[in-house]
Design a protein around this motif. Sequence first.
Motif, mmCIF file in Angstrom:
data_model
loop_
_atom_site.group_PDB
_atom_site.id
_atom_site.type_symbol
_atom_site.label_atom_id
_atom_site.label_comp_id
_atom_site.label_asym_id
_atom_site.label_seq_id
_atom_site.Cartn_x
_atom_site.Cartn_y
_atom_site.Cartn_z
ATOM 1 N N SER A 83 1.093 -1.378 0.021
ATOM 2 C CA SER A 83 0.487 -0.095 0.186
ATOM 3 C C SER A 83 0.315 1.078 -0.280
ATOM 4 O O SER A 83 0.600 2.266 -0.126
ATOM 5 C CB SER A 83 -1.278 -0.098 1.242
ATOM 6 N N SER B 41 -3.469 6.533 -1.187
ATOM 7 C CA SER B 41 -3.489 6.214 0.197
ATOM 8 C C SER B 41 -3.939 4.457 -0.684
ATOM 9 O O SER B 41 -4.689 3.854 -0.262
ATOM 10 C CB SER B 41 -3.396 6.253 1.006
ATOM 11 N N LYS B 42 -4.934 4.711 -1.301
ATOM 12 C CA LYS B 42 -6.677 3.298 -1.309
ATOM 13 C C LYS B 42 -6.805 3.628 0.068
ATOM 14 O O LYS B 42 -6.980 1.987 0.230
ATOM 15 C CB LYS B 42 -5.430 2.065 -2.628
ATOM 16 N N SER B 43 -7.105 4.152 0.745
ATOM 17 C CA SER B 43 -8.214 3.928 1.898
ATOM 18 C C SER B 43 -9.009 5.515 1.990
ATOM 19 O O SER B 43 -9.095 6.330 1.301
ATOM 20 C CB SER B 43 -6.806 4.028 2.836
ATOM 21 N N ASP C 262 -18.228 -1.279 2.788
ATOM 22 C CA ASP C 262 -16.570 -1.919 3.187
ATOM 23 C C ASP C 262 -17.032 -3.152 2.155
ATOM 24 O O ASP C 262 -15.332 -2.872 1.572
ATOM 25 C CB ASP C 262 -16.172 -1.994 4.842
ATOM 26 N N ARG D 158 -13.746 -2.571 -0.740
ATOM 27 C CA ARG D 158 -12.750 -3.568 -0.932
ATOM 28 C C ARG D 158 -12.666 -4.736 -2.388
ATOM 29 O O ARG D 158 -11.696 -4.921 -2.729
ATOM 30 C CB ARG D 158 -12.792 -4.773 -0.031
ATOM 31 N N TYR E 194 -9.399 -0.646 -2.407
ATOM 32 C CA TYR E 194 -9.382 0.335 -1.104
ATOM 33 C C TYR E 194 -9.880 -0.058 -0.024
ATOM 34 O O TYR E 194 -10.793 -1.188 0.342
ATOM 35 C CB TYR E 194 -10.382 1.357 -1.354
ATOM 36 N N THR E 195 -9.066 0.343 1.195
ATOM 37 C CA THR E 195 -9.477 -0.205 2.311
ATOM 38 C C THR E 195 -9.870 0.559 2.992
ATOM 39 O O THR E 195 -10.131 1.901 2.556
ATOM 40 C CB THR E 195 -8.136 -0.673 2.677
ATOM 41 N N ASN F 163 -10.882 2.561 6.956
ATOM 42 C CA ASN F 163 -10.793 3.226 7.805
ATOM 43 C C ASN F 163 -11.924 3.785 8.728
ATOM 44 O O ASN F 163 -12.237 4.626 8.051
ATOM 45 C CB ASN F 163 -9.344 3.712 7.672
ATOM 46 N N VAL G 287 -6.121 9.288 3.970
ATOM 47 C CA VAL G 287 -7.790 9.090 3.687
ATOM 48 C C VAL G 287 -7.366 10.111 2.347
ATOM 49 O O VAL G 287 -7.171 10.776 1.822
ATOM 50 C CB VAL G 287 -8.572 8.291 4.715
#
Length: 344
Positions: A60, A70-72, A93, A97, A101-102, A104, A128
């Motif tokens: 990541s 950040s792919k979040s 969520d 995914r 992306y993740t 937070n 993020v």
Amino acid sequence: MAEGNGAAGDRPLSIRDVARLAGVSRQTVSRVINGEPYIKPSTEEHVRRVIEELAWRPNSAARALATARSKSIGLLVSSRSMYGPFSASGAIDEAARERGYTINSATLADTDETHIAAALDAFVAQGVDGIVVIAPQQRTLEALRRVAIRVPFMSLQWRDGPGGRVVGFDQLAGARAATRHLIELGHSRILHLAGPQDWNEAEERMRGFLAEMSAHDMPTEAPVLGDWTVDFGYDIGRRLLTRRGEFTAVFASNDQMALGVVHAATELGLQVPEDLSVVGFDDIPEAKHFTPPLTTVRQDFRVLGRHAIDVLLADIEGGPAPWPSALEMPELVVRRSTAPPPVV
């Protein structure tokens, strides 16, 4: 040639290591792993061969260097205790995914401006790429309006966000459909058991009920303000259902309160739907197992999650916006808790 991801001593290989071993710049490796155009085919082939020989996969951090992202995504939820926010969180969520992306995630213990600002600042510190807010309560929305949000932002069920897009279900249309169903069965004396009016969904559902009753020129009793819980539905049902004949149907603003009403009716010797029709909202997993199975309004939270992520990533990645806003139409699910009113 170095082996695997441990070529640079004991630490994993970085994108800079790959670039050095391939004899190209870090920017070139970035362009290759992100499929960007305008790279000489021979250079791309060479870089990909080095990556394959090293068995390197961009983590990541490396991908953030390559894309400046950040792919979040930050997910701020003001309440997870209710079915809607909980289900929406899970759907977002899952959809994130699927797009690489993740999430937070943070839940607000307090919904004042200080705590909201602290949560948003924490997301920004984590780097993020964007933020999704699930905040059904008016007090949370008012606090959010006063807080600067410094990355792409969107909300669920919030029509007046500060520059953000909105994705959600058309609560008003769903409530109108539920009310119309009862009217078309022949009911004219319908009681609405509303949710807490600090919640946007409760306000919209109550407005939908009142609008549909007005459209059919039906006499309307003031809605009863509830708290979403099955206990409230049961307690208010025990009190109101003693007024036999004053109403023949109840439209509850969520399925839990509807279940409480059904329980109270049964204890008072009323049959559902022969003596009293009951409609809920949400279509919780248990609704089809009520006795009788509950007529309700279904919201597809998986669709909602996918649409929310599509809209947010259009902002983050600079792609075309799929729509400026999206209010999904909920679905009326007719089961066995509704029937024509009893003949008097």
